[in-house]
Write an enzyme that holds these catalytic residues in place. Structure first.
Site, PDB file in Angstrom:
ATOM      1  N   LYS A   1      32.829 -12.772  25.293  1.00 39.95           N
ATOM      2  CA  LYS A   1      33.349 -11.623  24.548  1.00 39.95           C
ATOM      3  C   LYS A   1      32.070 -11.322  24.077  1.00 39.95           C
ATOM      4  O   LYS A   1      31.609 -12.092  23.260  1.00 39.95           O
ATOM      5  CB  LYS A   1      34.228 -12.139  24.070  1.00 39.95           C
ATOM      6  CG  LYS A   1      34.194 -10.037  22.912  1.00 39.95           C
ATOM      7  CD  LYS A   1      34.997 -10.415  22.125  1.00 39.95           C
ATOM      8  CE  LYS A   1      34.876 -10.830  21.378  1.00 39.95           C
ATOM      9  NZ  LYS A   1      33.907 -10.846  20.706  1.00 39.95           N
TER      10      LYS A   1
ATOM     11  N   ASP B   1      40.707 -11.824  17.207  1.00 41.91           N
ATOM     12  CA  ASP B   1      39.338 -11.048  18.718  1.00 41.91           C
ATOM     13  C   ASP B   1      40.422 -11.063  20.301  1.00 41.91           C
ATOM     14  O   ASP B   1      39.821 -11.616  21.149  1.00 41.91           O
ATOM     15  CB  ASP B   1      37.976 -12.032  19.136  1.00 41.91           C
ATOM     16  CG  ASP B   1      37.668 -11.707  18.222  1.00 41.91           C
ATOM     17  OD1 ASP B   1      37.551 -10.040  17.642  1.00 41.91           O
ATOM     18  OD2 ASP B   1      36.345 -12.552  18.349  1.00 41.91           O
TER      19      ASP B   1
END
Length: 291
Positions: free
Chosen positions: A11, A139
C-alpha cells in the site's frame, strides 16, 4: 478443498494529511489517497480445523513472532465474529520490507481475511470481514479490496474505488525499519489538537496520470518531516529519486522509511530503478505501477 492463494500488495500513501488528534480515543485523524503496487507478499491457505502460520521469503526474518502476526490476529478476529468458521494453515511468502510504511503486515492480514472468506463461502462484501479488519489494525480495511481510494479518520472510513490511470513508479526502502508510533509521537500533537485541516484535493474518478499528479503535487505527507528526523537516510532516498530522469514527484509513503517516485512512463521508472540499484546495492528498489 484445494490450497487457496492470494497476493498481498504493498500500500502506498500518495498523500497523507494529518488533520489533528481526536480527543476521545487519541487516534490521529487522517486523509490519505492510497494506491497499491505490483510488488507484494503471497499468502496461501490450506483449509482445516486448526489455525497455523509458517513464513518464508527474503524478509521472513524480521516478520516477528508468528503467534502475534497480523495474519493470525485477523483470523482470530474473524473467528470470534463468525462461530464455526473453518480456519486452516497459512503460509506467508514475505517479500516486502517490514516496518516500512507500505502496509505489508496490514495487507497480509487483509489477504488472510479474503482467503478465509473464500474458504467459508462468505460474500466479499460481508460486513463481518470489514469488522474483523477494523479490529485487526488501522490500515487493514483499505487493504481488503486493494484498489486506489481515499482513506479517512483512523483508517475506518473508506471512499469509493477510484478508477485512476496506473502511475509508473519506483519504490525505495533503505533497509532501516521505522516504527509508526514514534513517528506520530514526534509529530507532537496532544489529544484534541488540530494540525493542518486544509481540505484534501478532490480526486475525480477516472483521472489520468497527469491529472492525478497535478492534484497531489501540492498535497503532502505530514509524517515525512518527523520520520526524516528519526531516520535521516530518508533524505538520501528522496534525493536519489528526484535526481532521476523523468521523476515528476518524490515523496515518502506512510510513516516511512519507504519512498516513492512517480515517473513519466514505465521505461523511465525501470531505468531509474536500475541506476539506483547500481549506486545503492543494499537498498530495496522496485519499479512498479500504482493503481
Amino acid at each position: 478443498m484445494p490450497i487457496l492463494v492470494t497476493r498481498a500488495p504493498a500500500k502506498i500513501n500518495l498523500t497523507l494529511h494529518v488533520l489533528g488528534r481526536r480527543a476521545g480515543d487519541g487516534y490521529h485523524e487522517l486523509e490519505s489517497l492510497v494506491a497499491f503496487t505490483g510488488a507484494g507478499d503471497t499468502l496461501s491457505l490450506t483449509p482445516g480445523a486448526d489455525l497455523a502460520l509458517t513464513v518464508s521469503g527474503p524478509t521472513a526474518g524480521p516478520a516477528g513472532p508468528l503467534d502475534d502476526n497480523l495474519v493470525i490476529r485477523a483470523a482470530r478476529h474473524l473467528a470470534a465474529r463468525r462461530p464455526g468458521l473453518r480456519l486452516g494453515a497459512f503460509h506467508l511468502v514475505k517479500r516486502l520490507p517490514v516496518a516500512a510504511g507500505i502496509g505489508g503486515g496490514s495487507s497480509d492480514a487483509a489477504a488472510a481475511l479474503r482467503l478465509l472468506g473464500r474458504s467459508n463461502g462468505l460474500d466479499p462484501a460481508d460486513p463481518v470481514l470489514l469488522e474483523a479488519a477494523r479490529a485487526t489494525g488501522a490500515d487493514v480495511p483499505v487493504c481488503l479490496d486493494p484498489r486506489a481510494r481515499m482513506m479517512r479518520g483512523a483508517g475506518e472510513t473508506l471512499g469509493p474505488v477510484l478508477d485512476m490511470a496506473p502511475l509508473p513508479a519506483v519504490l525505495i526502502n533503505p533497509g532501516v525499519p521505522v516504527e509508526t508510533a514514534p513517528v506520530f509521537r514526534a509529530l507532537g500533537l496532544a489529544a484534541g489538537q488540530r494540525h493542518r485541516p486544509e481540505p484534501h484535493p478532490a480526486i475525480p474518478d477516472g483521472a489520468d496520470g497527469a491529472a492525478v499528479l497535478s492534484l497531489i503535487r501540492p498535497a503532502r505527507n505530514d509524517l515525512e518531516a518527523p520520520a526524516r528526523g528519526l531516520a535521516p537516510v530518508i533524505d538520501a532516498t528522496l534525493r536519489a529519486l528526484a535526481a532521476q530522469a523523468g521523476c515528476r514527484l518524490a515523496r515518502m509513503s506512510g510513516s516511512g522509511a519507504t519512498v516513492f517516485g512517480l515517473f513519466a512512463d514505465r521505461r523511465s521508472a525501470v531505468l531509474a530503478a536500475r541506476h539506483i540499484r547500481a549506486d545503492h546495492p543494499g537498498w530495496w528498489v522496485k519499479p512498479t505501477l500504482l493503481r
